[in-house]
Design an enzyme around this catalytic site. Structure first.
Site, PDB file in Angstrom:
ATOM      1  N   LYS A 296       5.462 -12.963  -0.571  1.00 15.09           N
ATOM      2  CA  LYS A 296       4.384 -12.657  -1.519  1.00 15.09           C
ATOM      3  C   LYS A 296       4.906 -11.800  -2.675  1.00 15.09           C
ATOM      4  O   LYS A 296       4.537 -12.001  -3.828  1.00 15.09           O
ATOM      5  CB  LYS A 296       3.225 -11.947  -0.799  1.00 15.09           C
ATOM      6  CG  LYS A 296       2.428 -12.882   0.111  1.00 15.09           C
ATOM      7  CD  LYS A 296       1.515 -12.119   1.075  1.00 15.09           C
ATOM      8  CE  LYS A 296       0.855 -13.051   2.079  1.00 15.09           C
ATOM      9  NZ  LYS A 296       0.109 -12.349   3.133  1.00 15.09           N
TER      10      LYS A 296
ATOM     11  N   GLN B 268      -1.200  -6.259   5.444  1.00 13.16           N
ATOM     12  CA  GLN B 268      -0.730  -7.449   6.158  1.00 13.16           C
ATOM     13  C   GLN B 268      -1.149  -7.414   7.632  1.00 13.16           C
ATOM     14  O   GLN B 268      -0.868  -6.457   8.345  1.00 13.16           O
ATOM     15  CB  GLN B 268       0.803  -7.551   6.044  1.00 13.16           C
ATOM     16  CG  GLN B 268       1.382  -8.803   6.681  1.00 13.16           C
ATOM     17  CD  GLN B 268       0.913 -10.101   6.014  1.00 13.16           C
ATOM     18  OE1 GLN B 268       0.950 -10.241   4.799  1.00 13.16           O
ATOM     19  NE2 GLN B 268       0.459 -11.044   6.816  1.00 13.16           N
TER      20      GLN B 268
ATOM     21  N   ASP C 285      -7.500 -10.196  -0.705  1.00 10.98           N
ATOM     22  CA  ASP C 285      -7.317 -11.027   0.489  1.00 10.98           C
ATOM     23  C   ASP C 285      -8.678 -11.522   1.007  1.00 10.98           C
ATOM     24  O   ASP C 285      -8.735 -12.414   1.857  1.00 10.98           O
ATOM     25  CB  ASP C 285      -6.630 -10.191   1.581  1.00 10.98           C
ATOM     26  CG  ASP C 285      -5.549 -10.978   2.300  1.00 10.98           C
ATOM     27  OD1 ASP C 285      -5.256 -12.113   1.868  1.00 10.98           O
ATOM     28  OD2 ASP C 285      -4.996 -10.460   3.289  1.00 10.98           O
TER      29      ASP C 285
END
Ligand code: NDP
Length: 305
Positions: free
Chosen positions: A49, A93, A116
């Site tokens: 990412k 994450q 996200d």
């Protein structure tokens, strides 16, 4: 049968993002990553990412925490990121170690920076079909794949296997949203006679995490197959001793399908591309730019009937 090339479509999206990032200079979209522990998959995902962000002309930063970090320490860091006007998007994450509640940690992220799309607030807004909502990246990527492959969703029967908050539930919401207008059936591990439902699917989304569970006899001829699964299976021919397969038995299902995503190279690259799109949208919103320029990144995508 045609293969949906997720790498090519993701590349196209990234080019669009890069061009828009260049246009808004000297403002630079900034996504801040938080990683806890050294889970190898998480290390690899965050690294990918960050690399993609750099390629798109964006800034990224990473804060690492030890496996035994406390909730309070993480909250303090997230509060700092929330208050930092130079940070436009925040991504913690997953998976997090067992002593931390992912929902509690995600919910500390400011709604405007939740690129996200995992906070309770973002998921609620998605259900309410509010414009400007950050849809979780994998489901948003699936919708984008369908759109850019010319798949007609209005009136189609979409069957989603999986009801997770990361993929199954939000993709079902996006597919049934006004403007997309699919009729959606959601299946899960307690669904009796799964094949009875999957055989009715014009669009079949498999988000299960079970290698090649969807076999040819479970698929309607001409269906569009979206395989979200990422499963490692042993393969002595590979240097690593394993290879990736999806939740769909690709070799046998592909000849029956009209369109199908491969694994790897289907949904996976879209997840990262949509994260960049969401970060750009968050940055544009923070800079007070008109809604029109950021709308496609975040709103459920309308399709022509
Ligand atoms: P979860 O384990 O959270 O959810 C799996 C879902 O599949 C659950 O709803 C479960 O049902 C259902 N399920 C399990 N077994 C069966 C079965 N035999 N029949 C029917 N349904 C079943 O997984 P995720 O949603 O997080 O991920 C799914 C897959 O997608 C994984 O392989 C993951 O690695 C991959 N993935 C890929 C991404 C990408 O970028 N390409 C991003 C995210 C995930 P129940 O709820 O009853 O347990």
């Amino acid at each position: 049968m045609s293969i949906i090339d997720g790498n090519a479509i993701a590349q196209q999206i990234l080019l669009e993002v890069k061009s828009r990032v260049a246009a808004i200079a000297p403002i630079v979209p900034h996504v801040a990553f938080v990683r806890v522990g050294d889970d190898p998959a998480s290390v690899s995902y965050v690294s990918k990412k960050q690399k993609t962000a750099a390629e798109a002309g964006m800034k990224s930063s990473l804060r690492l925490f030890a496996h035994d970090v406390s909730k309070e320490e993480l909250f303090a860091h997230l509060d700092t990121l929330n208050a930092d006007a130079s940070v436009h998007g925040i991504l913690v994450q997953a998976p997090l170690p067992g002593h931390l509640s992912e929902t509690e940690i995600f919910n500390r992220i400011s709604r405007n920076k939740d690129v996200d799309g995992f906070t309770t607030s973002s998921l609620g807004q998605l259900a309410q079909e509010l414009p400007g909502t950050f849809a979780p990246c994998t489901p948003a990527g699936i919708l984008e794949l369908l759109k850019r492959s010319g798949v007609k969703t209005a009136g189609a029967h979409a069957v989603v296997i999986g009801r997770s908050l990361i993929v199954g539930k939000p993709v079902a919401l996006l597919l049934s949203a006004r403007g997309t207008d699919a009729t959606v059936t959601v299946c899960h591990s307690r669904t009796p006679n799964l094949a009875r439902f999957t055989r009715e699917a014009d669009i079949l989304v498999a988000a299960i995490g079970k290698p090649r569970l969807v076999t040819a006899d479970m698929v309607k001829p001409g269906a569009v197959i979206i395989d979200v699964g990422i499963n490692r299976i042993p393969d002595a021919a590979k240097k690593t001793g394993c290879r990736l397969v999806g939740d769909v038995d690709f070799d046998n299902v592909a000849p029956k399908a009209s369109l199908i995503t491969p694994v790897p190279g289907g949904v996976g690259p879209m997840t990262v591309a949509m994260l960049m799109k969401n970060t750009l949208a968050a940055c544009e919103r923070a800079a007070g730019m008109p809604a029109q320029s950021r709308e496609p990144a975040t709103a459920p995508t309308p399709f022509k009937a």
